[in-house]
Enzyme design. Structure first.
Site, PDB file in Angstrom:
ATOM      1  CB  SER A  52      -0.885   0.035   1.247  1.00 40.77           C
ATOM      2  OG  SER A  52      -1.980  -0.806   1.080  1.00 40.77           O
ATOM      3  CG  HIS A  93      -2.657  -1.678  -3.689  1.00 40.58           C
ATOM      4  ND1 HIS A  93      -1.730  -2.681  -3.482  1.00 40.58           N
ATOM      5  CD2 HIS A  93      -3.021  -1.231  -2.465  1.00 40.58           C
ATOM      6  CE1 HIS A  93      -1.546  -2.828  -2.186  1.00 40.58           C
ATOM      7  NE2 HIS A  93      -2.320  -1.966  -1.535  1.00 40.58           N
ATOM      8  CG  HIS A 137      -5.241  -6.857  -0.409  1.00 41.78           C
ATOM      9  ND1 HIS A 137      -5.224  -5.843  -1.338  1.00 41.78           N
ATOM     10  CD2 HIS A 137      -4.168  -6.655   0.392  1.00 41.78           C
ATOM     11  CE1 HIS A 137      -4.170  -5.064  -1.120  1.00 41.78           C
ATOM     12  NE2 HIS A 137      -3.512  -5.536  -0.078  1.00 41.78           N
ATOM     13  CE1 TYR A 167      -9.011  -4.859   0.904  1.00 42.76           C
ATOM     14  CE2 TYR A 167      -7.297  -5.981   2.146  1.00 42.76           C
ATOM     15  CZ  TYR A 167      -7.714  -4.923   1.370  1.00 42.76           C
ATOM     16  OH  TYR A 167      -6.841  -3.923   1.053  1.00 42.76           O
ATOM     17  CD  GLU A 168      -8.195  -5.795  -3.728  1.00 38.80           C
ATOM     18  OE1 GLU A 168      -8.436  -5.156  -4.761  1.00 38.80           O
ATOM     19  OE2 GLU A 168      -7.068  -6.289  -3.483  1.00 38.80           O
ATOM     20  CB  ALA A 179       1.068  -0.593   4.776  1.00 36.17           C
ATOM     21  CG  MET A 234      -5.590  -6.517   6.282  1.00 33.63           C
ATOM     22  SD  MET A 234      -6.886  -5.352   5.837  1.00 33.63           S
ATOM     23  CE  MET A 234      -6.978  -4.351   7.336  1.00 33.63           C
ATOM     24  CB  SER A 235      -1.167  -8.330   1.785  1.00 30.36           C
ATOM     25  OG  SER A 235      -0.052  -7.665   2.355  1.00 30.36           O
ATOM     26  CG  ASN A 268      -1.677   1.279  11.774  1.00 25.94           C
ATOM     27  OD1 ASN A 268      -1.371   0.926  10.621  1.00 25.94           O
ATOM     28  ND2 ASN A 268      -2.314   0.493  12.608  1.00 25.94           N
ATOM     29  CG  HIS A 313      -6.386   2.495   3.205  1.00 29.23           C
ATOM     30  ND1 HIS A 313      -5.376   1.559   3.349  1.00 29.23           N
ATOM     31  CD2 HIS A 313      -6.412   2.800   1.874  1.00 29.23           C
ATOM     32  CE1 HIS A 313      -4.826   1.312   2.157  1.00 29.23           C
ATOM     33  NE2 HIS A 313      -5.432   2.053   1.250  1.00 29.23           N
TER      34      HIS A 313
HETATM   35  O1  LIG Z   1      -1.192  -4.371   0.592  1.00 35.05           O
HETATM   36  P1  LIG Z   1      -0.753  -4.018   1.976  1.00 35.05           P
HETATM   37  O2  LIG Z   1      -0.619  -5.210   2.857  1.00 35.05           O
HETATM   38  O3  LIG Z   1       0.500  -3.170   1.976  1.00 35.05           O
HETATM   39  O4  LIG Z   1      -1.913  -3.113   2.561  1.00 35.05           O
HETATM   40  C1  LIG Z   1      -2.241  -2.921   3.910  1.00 35.05           C
HETATM   41  C2  LIG Z   1      -3.250  -3.970   4.349  1.00 35.05           C
HETATM   42  C3  LIG Z   1      -4.533  -3.420   3.756  1.00 35.05           C
HETATM   43  O5  LIG Z   1      -4.612  -3.753   2.396  1.00 35.05           O
HETATM   44  C4  LIG Z   1      -4.389  -1.954   3.897  1.00 35.05           C
HETATM   45  C5  LIG Z   1      -5.023  -1.458   5.153  1.00 35.05           C
HETATM   46  O6  LIG Z   1      -4.812  -0.101   5.357  1.00 35.05           O
HETATM   47  O7  LIG Z   1      -2.956  -1.699   3.982  1.00 35.05           O
HETATM   48  N1  LIG Z   2      -4.762  -5.872   9.881  1.00 38.44           N
HETATM   49  C1  LIG Z   2      -4.119  -4.705   9.776  1.00 38.44           C
HETATM   50  N2  LIG Z   2      -3.581  -4.352   8.604  1.00 38.44           N
HETATM   51  C2  LIG Z   2      -2.939  -3.169   8.548  1.00 38.44           C
HETATM   52  N3  LIG Z   2      -2.323  -2.574   7.515  1.00 38.44           N
HETATM   53  C3  LIG Z   2      -1.823  -1.409   7.961  1.00 38.44           C
HETATM   54  N4  LIG Z   2      -2.129  -1.223   9.240  1.00 38.44           N
HETATM   55  C4  LIG Z   2      -2.823  -2.316   9.630  1.00 38.44           C
HETATM   56  C5  LIG Z   2      -3.405  -2.721  10.880  1.00 38.44           C
HETATM   57  O1  LIG Z   2      -3.357  -2.027  11.884  1.00 38.44           O
HETATM   58  N5  LIG Z   2      -4.045  -3.912  10.884  1.00 38.44           N
END
Ligand SMILES: O=P(O)(O)O[C@@H]1C[C@H](O)[C@@H](CO)O1
Ligand SMILES: Nc1nc2[nH]cnc2c(=O)[nH]1
Length: 309
Positions: A36, A67, A92, A94-95, A122, A226-227, A250, A284
């Site tokens: 991200s 993305h 992802h 979740y999409e 991220a 989440m990835s 964060n 986000h």
């Molecule tokens: O694709 P990444 O893992 O870098 O993105 C993170 C996880 C979620 O897609 C998104 C949440 O803010 O950022």
């Molecule tokens: N699950 C999860 N994914 C993230 N991607 C960026 N920050 C976070 C977070 O706090 N939790």
């Protein structure tokens, strides 16, 4: 998708890609997946060729802000440069993408000939000693979805040459992780710029509740996202050396104690008003904003690692 149609799809994808590449970029050595807000890395490429995901048969497109849905080929690093391929944006679950679609590009990059896979993402920190802005070199993962039926390797093998049972005790290449720390030294980054830790994969798209954050921390995770894990597992199945760099964007909200509505009501009834604590929430936008701030450090680090592979 059945085995034959997957094979046809890979052949079509490869043909579409190869037809757009000059000789110098036909054999990328390193694959990179940009997390991200971290696609700025492409700014360091030379002789860049960009192919939109929508122009590659078998590819999905990403629907997430930050993305770009483009595959970038180019030369990266000092001297003549190393031929690389980078995903500017990933898929992802979740999409709504299936796990085979999420990992399709990893298999494709392996078929293009890459040997090393560098993955960025991220992530939220669960560890008080890993602050926002730190890049965490991932040493292990915790993947509850993998353990409970959302493993990217479930089902028929996509090729008879792949192992049925894949060990993951060595998933994160020590040699590549060493290169990351040596690169940080070469770039004169402060010691605390890079940490080591364990990544927890959750499906998202919800961020963690405080109890979930506490749970993940208790079971040994340092960061959560989440990835990445499906890509790592598939990369290992394909025989690639894998490294993951997580940018902490964060803190996961884990308050020391819960706000007690019971106490507030009882105090109010007794004539004493308690000021409730401010509730912190993750967004986000915050993730992308830290990504933007730190994108340059991530870019320089990846470029330096690629130069020394
Ligand atoms: O694709 P990444 O893992 O870098 O993105 C993170 C996880 C979620 O897609 C998104 C949440 O803010 O950022
Ligand atoms: N699950 C999860 N994914 C993230 N991607 C960026 N920050 C976070 C977070 O706090 N939790």
């Amino acid at each position: 998708m059945g085995k034959e149609s997957i094979a046809t799809s890979f052949a079509d994808s490869l043909a579409a890609i190869r037809s757009k590449l000059p000789e110098t970029l036909q054999n990328p050595q390193v694959g990179i997946i940009c997390g991200s807000g971290l696609s700025g890395l492409v700014g360091s490429f030379r002789e860049t060729v960009i192919i939109k995901y929508e122009d590659i048969p078998g590819f999905s497109t990403s629907t997430v802000l930050g993305h770009r849905s483009e595959l970038a080929f180019g030369l990266l690093g000092d001297g003549l440069g190393v031929p690389v391929v980078a995903m500017l944006g990933r898929f992802h679950c979740y999409e709504g993408h299936s796990l085979p679609s999420v990992v399709y590009p990893v298999r494709l990059m392996a078929k293009l000939g890459i040997k090393d896979l560098i993955i960025t993402n991220a992530a939220g920190s669960l560890n008080p000693s890993i602050p926002v802005g730190t890049i965490v070199v991932i040493q292990d993962h915790l993947a509850l979805p993998n353990l409970t039926g959302m493993n990217p390797l479930l089902g028929l093998k996509t090729s008879p040459n792949l192992p049925r049972f894949l060990p993951l005790s060595d998933a994160y290449s020590p040699a590549l992780r060493r290169l990351a720390f040596l690169a940080a030294h070469k770039l004169q980054l402060p010691d605390e710029a890079l940490a080591e830790g364990t990544y927890a994969w959750v499906s998202g798209p919800t961020y963690e509740t405080p109890a979930e954050g506490r749970f993940l921390r208790t079971i040994g995770a340092d960061v959560v996202g989440m990835s990445t894990v499906p890509e790592v597992v598939t990369g290992r199945e394909e025989g690639l050396n894998v490294m993951v760099l997580s940018l902490v964007t964060n803190f996961v909200v884990i308050p020391e104690s819960y706000r007690s509505i019971r106490e507030e009501v009882h105090s109010e009834l007794a004539g004493k008003k308690i000021t409730p604590p401010e509730v912190q929430v993750v967004s986000h936008e915050e993730v992308l904003s830290i990504g933007k701030e730190k994108a340059d450090v991530m870019r320089r680090l990846v470029e330096c690692v690629v130069s020394t592979i």
